[in-house]
Design an enzyme around this catalytic site. Structure first.
Site, PDB file in Angstrom:
ATOM      1  N   LYS A  39      -8.380  -5.035   4.313  1.00 49.41           N
ATOM      2  CA  LYS A  39      -9.671  -4.763   3.678  1.00 49.41           C
ATOM      3  C   LYS A  39     -10.452  -6.061   3.476  1.00 49.41           C
ATOM      4  O   LYS A  39      -9.866  -7.122   3.305  1.00 49.41           O
ATOM      5  CB  LYS A  39      -9.452  -4.062   2.328  1.00 49.41           C
ATOM      6  CG  LYS A  39      -8.554  -2.843   2.435  1.00 49.41           C
ATOM      7  CD  LYS A  39      -8.245  -2.236   1.080  1.00 49.41           C
ATOM      8  CE  LYS A  39      -7.127  -1.211   1.201  1.00 49.41           C
ATOM      9  NZ  LYS A  39      -5.791  -1.842   1.316  1.00 49.41           N
TER      10      LYS A  39
ATOM     11  N   HIS B  33     -13.407  -3.116   0.832  1.00 53.28           N
ATOM     12  CA  HIS B  33     -12.522  -2.824  -0.295  1.00 53.28           C
ATOM     13  C   HIS B  33     -13.257  -2.165  -1.457  1.00 53.28           C
ATOM     14  O   HIS B  33     -12.755  -1.228  -2.066  1.00 53.28           O
ATOM     15  CB  HIS B  33     -11.849  -4.117  -0.768  1.00 53.28           C
ATOM     16  CG  HIS B  33     -10.554  -3.901  -1.468  1.00 53.28           C
ATOM     17  ND1 HIS B  33      -9.560  -4.839  -1.516  1.00 53.28           N
ATOM     18  CD2 HIS B  33     -10.068  -2.836  -2.149  1.00 53.28           C
ATOM     19  CE1 HIS B  33      -8.520  -4.374  -2.188  1.00 53.28           C
ATOM     20  NE2 HIS B  33      -8.817  -3.155  -2.591  1.00 53.28           N
TER      21      HIS B  33
ATOM     22  N   ASP C 190      -0.403  -0.908   4.906  1.00 50.75           N
ATOM     23  CA  ASP C 190      -1.726  -1.107   4.310  1.00 50.75           C
ATOM     24  C   ASP C 190      -1.690  -2.309   3.371  1.00 50.75           C
ATOM     25  O   ASP C 190      -0.871  -2.366   2.452  1.00 50.75           O
ATOM     26  CB  ASP C 190      -2.139   0.145   3.524  1.00 50.75           C
ATOM     27  CG  ASP C 190      -3.479  -0.008   2.838  1.00 50.75           C
ATOM     28  OD1 ASP C 190      -4.477   0.493   3.381  1.00 50.75           O
ATOM     29  OD2 ASP C 190      -3.536  -0.640   1.752  1.00 50.75           O
TER      30      ASP C 190
ATOM     31  N   TYR D 112      -5.059  -8.634  -2.226  1.00 56.21           N
ATOM     32  CA  TYR D 112      -3.677  -8.521  -2.690  1.00 56.21           C
ATOM     33  C   TYR D 112      -2.939  -9.854  -2.619  1.00 56.21           C
ATOM     34  O   TYR D 112      -1.872  -9.995  -3.213  1.00 56.21           O
ATOM     35  CB  TYR D 112      -2.894  -7.501  -1.851  1.00 56.21           C
ATOM     36  CG  TYR D 112      -3.431  -6.095  -1.861  1.00 56.21           C
ATOM     37  CD1 TYR D 112      -4.413  -5.681  -2.746  1.00 56.21           C
ATOM     38  CD2 TYR D 112      -2.941  -5.165  -0.946  1.00 56.21           C
ATOM     39  CE1 TYR D 112      -4.902  -4.392  -2.728  1.00 56.21           C
ATOM     40  CE2 TYR D 112      -3.418  -3.863  -0.925  1.00 56.21           C
ATOM     41  CZ  TYR D 112      -4.411  -3.484  -1.808  1.00 56.21           C
ATOM     42  OH  TYR D 112      -4.887  -2.199  -1.783  1.00 56.21           O
TER      43      TYR D 112
END
Length: 300
Positions: free
Chosen positions: A82, A115, A48, A53
Site C-alpha cells: 500500500k 492506504h 498483504d 507497517y
C-alpha cells in the site's frame, strides 16, 4: 499439515486473486519474514503488507526464502502492498514506490492500494497508481479505507477502475452500504482485521455455531467471509494459527448460520478513524512508518 488454498476471485481486470491470504500488520520485520515463510510452507498464495507497517523488508526476505524452500516462483504468489500516507501525491508516489519494490525484493506487486484517502491528494495518488499499472509494476490497483463518497470521487475521474477496497470487516462491523456499493461497481471488498482484532472470538453466538461444525470461531468467521464473497487476510505470527486459519475448506455454513452471523453487525469499528475522518494527521494518530527494534537488521 499442508492445505491447498485454491479459492480465488476474479478482479474486474481479469486478474485472479486468492480469496484467503496472510496479513502482517503490527508485526516486525523478523516476525513478518517468519510468518511469510510459514504461510508459503502451508499453501498460502497471498501476502498483504504496507509501507506504513514498517515490515516490507521482512516480507521481502520471507518471500525469497519461502519461494526457494517450497519450489515456488514469484508468479505463484499474490503480493499486496500500500501507498504510505506521507508519500501521497502524483510524483511522490512514483518516486517512493521504487523503494517499496526494492524492500520487497520484487519488480512488481500483484495489488497496489492507496492506504488511506488523504484529503487533497488521493485523486492525484490514484493517477499515479494508474501510471504504475500501465507500466506493469502492479497487476491490479485499488484502495483501502474508502467510504462511498471517496470511492465515488475516484470513479468520476479514473481511467482504470479500482479492483479492490480493503476495509475493516468482521461480524460486528460489516459495512453493508460500502459492500453493496462495491458490488454494484464490480469492486471486491477485502477484509482487514477479519477476526475483529480478536474481539469477536469470545462471542457466545459464534461459539455455538462453531461447536456445531466442530471448528473454531476464527474458522467459522473466515468461512463466512468466503461464502459472502469477501477476500480475507487474517494476521498471525504463530504457525499453528496460520495453519488453523487455512483449514476452512472442508465444511460449509448453512444459510441459517450465514444469516445469524449477518445479524451480528453493530457497525463497531475497532480503530480511531470513526466516520472516515482523515486530514493527513488526525488527533491520536501519527503519520509515520512504524519502526520496530529490528529494523536495522534489514535493508531499508
Amino acid at each position: 499439515m499442508n492445505f491447498k488454498l485454491d479459492s480465488t476471485v476474479t478482479l474486474n481486470n481479469g486478474v485472479k486473486m486468492p480469496q484467503l491470504g496472510l496479513g502482517v500488520w503490527k508485526v516486525n520485520n523478523t516476525g513478518a519474514s517468519q510468518s511469510v515463510q510459514w504461510a508459503l510452507k502451508h499453501g498460502y498464495k497471498a501476502i498483504d503488507t504496507a509501507k506504513q507497517y514498517g515490515n516490507e523488508a521482512g516480507v521481502g526476505e520471507g518471500l525469497q526464502k519461502g519461494l526457494a524452500d517450497n519450489g515456488l516462483k514469484r508468479e505463484d504468489i499474490f503480493l499486496t502492498t500500500k501507498i504510505f500516507n506521507g508519500d501521497q501525491g502524483y510524483q511522490s508516489v512514483l518516486d517512493n514506490f521504487e523503494g517499496q519494490l526494492k524492500r520487497l525484493q520484487t519488480d512488481y506487486v500483484d495489488l497496489l492500494l492507496i492506504h488511506w484517502p488523504v484529503n487533497g491528494t488521493y485523486l492525484e495518488t490514484w493517477r499515479a497508481l494508474e501510471t504504475i499499472y500501465k507500466e506493469g509494476k502492479a497487476r491490479a490497483i485499488g484502495v483501502s479505507n474508502f467510504n462511498i463518497a471517496r470511492l465515488s470521487d475516484i470513479l468520476k475521474i479514473c481511467s482504470i477502475k479500482p479492483a479492490v477496497n480493503q476495509m475493516e470487516f468482521h461480524p460486528l462491523c460489516q459495512e453493508e452500504d460500502i459492500k453493496n456499493f462495491c458490488d454494484d461497481n464490480n469492486i471486491y471488498l477485502e477484509a482487514w482485521s477479519p477476526l475483529g482484532g480478536g474481539a469477536v472470538l469470545g462471542d457466545s453466538r459464534l461459539k455455538t455455531i462453531a461447536d456445531k461444525y466442530n471448528k473454531s470461531v476464527a474458522q467459522v468467521i473466515l468461512r463466512w467471509d468466503l461464502q459472502r464473497d469477501i477476500i480475507t487476510i487474517p494476521k498471525s505470527v504463530h504457525e499453528a494459527r496460520i495453519t488453523q486459519n487455512a483449514d476452512i475448506y472442508d465444511f460449509e455454513l448453512n444459510d441459517d448460520d450465514i444469516e445469524e452471523i449477518n445479524g451480528l453487525d453493530v457497525e463497531k469499528r475497532s480503530l480511531w478513524y470513526g466516520d472516515f475522518s482523515w486530514s493527513g494527521n488526525p488527533e491520536g494518530y501519527v503519520d509515520s512508518v512504524e519502526v520496530w527494534d529490528d529494523t536495522d537488521n534489514f535493508n531499508k
